[in-house]
Enzyme design. Sequence first.
Site, PDB file in Angstrom:
ATOM      1  N   LYS A 161       0.909  -1.229   0.112  1.00 26.33           N
ATOM      2  CA  LYS A 161      -0.025   0.054   0.073  1.00 26.33           C
ATOM      3  C   LYS A 161       0.949   1.354   0.010  1.00 26.33           C
ATOM      4  CE  LYS A 161      -4.184  -1.619   0.184  1.00 26.33           C
ATOM      5  NZ  LYS A 161      -5.198  -1.381  -0.767  1.00 26.33           N
ATOM      6  N   ASP A 189      -0.265  -0.607  -4.687  1.00 27.34           N
ATOM      7  CA  ASP A 189      -1.544  -0.281  -4.730  1.00 27.34           C
ATOM      8  C   ASP A 189      -1.824   1.198  -4.321  1.00 27.34           C
ATOM      9  OD1 ASP A 189      -4.252   0.124  -4.808  1.00 27.34           O
ATOM     10  OD2 ASP A 189      -4.794  -1.547  -3.283  1.00 27.34           O
ATOM     11  N   GLU A 217      -1.596  -0.501  -9.077  1.00 25.81           N
ATOM     12  CA  GLU A 217      -3.023  -0.506  -9.104  1.00 25.81           C
ATOM     13  C   GLU A 217      -3.740   0.889  -8.654  1.00 25.81           C
ATOM     14  OE1 GLU A 217      -6.399  -2.741  -6.204  1.00 25.81           O
ATOM     15  OE2 GLU A 217      -4.434  -3.815  -6.682  1.00 25.81           O
ATOM     16  N   ASP A 242      -8.988  -0.275 -10.228  1.00 28.18           N
ATOM     17  CA  ASP A 242      -9.564  -0.813  -9.270  1.00 28.18           C
ATOM     18  C   ASP A 242     -11.048   0.042  -9.030  1.00 28.18           C
ATOM     19  OD1 ASP A 242     -10.776  -1.817  -7.009  1.00 28.18           O
ATOM     20  OD2 ASP A 242      -8.779  -1.450  -5.599  1.00 28.18           O
ATOM     21  N   LYS A 266     -13.966  -6.570  -7.811  1.00 30.88           N
ATOM     22  CA  LYS A 266     -14.449  -6.879  -6.615  1.00 30.88           C
ATOM     23  C   LYS A 266     -15.835  -6.817  -6.732  1.00 30.88           C
ATOM     24  CE  LYS A 266     -10.338  -4.356  -4.729  1.00 30.88           C
ATOM     25  NZ  LYS A 266      -9.971  -3.427  -3.722  1.00 30.88           N
TER      26      LYS A 266
END
Length: 357
Positions: A161, A189, A217, A242, A266
């Site tokens: 992250k 991400d 991402e 995403d 997702k």
Amino acid sequence: MKITHITSQLVPIPLVRTFTTSLRSISQVDSILVIIHTDENHTGYGSAAPVPVITGETVESILGAVNYIGQQLSGMVLENAELIFQKLNSCMIGSMSAKAAIDMAIYDLLAKSMGVPLYQLLGGKNQELNTDITISLGSPDQMLAECRERIEEGYRVIKIKVGGNPDTDIERLLRIHDAYGEKVLIRIDANQGWKAKEAVYVCRALEGAKVPIDLVEQPVAASDVDGMRFVRENTLFPVFADESIFSPQDALKFIEQRAIDGINIKLMKCGGIYNALKIIAIAESADLPCMIGSMMEAPLSVLAAAQLASCKTVISRFDLDAPLFCQTNPLANGLSYMGSTVCLSDLSGLGTGSITL
């Protein structure tokens, strides 16, 4: 088999440790368990995760949406599943996580009625899925220590992250690479945490240091098509969307604009398996790879995502680690882990059996 009513309840699940991204920091998953009841005493299970900063939903809004949608679907028969999915997606605007929970409960019932696991109903098999493990946003020292812990546990694909200060993000990533080199595959991400030029700045620094990055991402804001394309055109790393992709229409838009190299699907964003299959078909047509991921959510909904991942070869990357952060696993008997391997049950439906809280 006829739907009689749909019930829901809040199931709080504490996390092992606080989980932080550029968008939020949480220490508990507030899962909404959804149960579809039928006139043949069969039940279907689903789960929703409220993530206000991404889907705009709260516990209260999901509970209200499930109640409303339940009234709309009451009396419909499972033999007309296509009509049920159409009604589910048209009876109210938004509320994608609530719809996702009901969607997976419908699929659970359909597979149970045929006596097969869901992955088999969807045309797949119980195959090995190797998930990455996510490193929560923190100081470079904290993130390096967490990487060390996860690598010692056997994980070889690490999702980092980022999305704070670009120079600090570079330090985070270079220190992890310097410490572990080729031992791990790194995914980045940013959760919308950079401007386009900041993302390119970070990527070029990593390219110069010869850090092998599997993908970047959501480097910029979800609605920033031009920014996503700018990053894609100015880095060697694959750029995956995403938060930009909630619907098949979003997928078409970003693909037509040549803004992405792949999609992280997702269920909480797209409203469940029914819509996810449409996004997958679009990605396949465009020859783009997909990753299957999750919010920080309950094991039950991650189980549904894993069932879907077992069915489609275009899904080549797996980000199904959320249950590993949960202190308890009250909602998914059909999901377990052997190291980084996600293991599914061969029971019918989602594979949970009966759920008792």
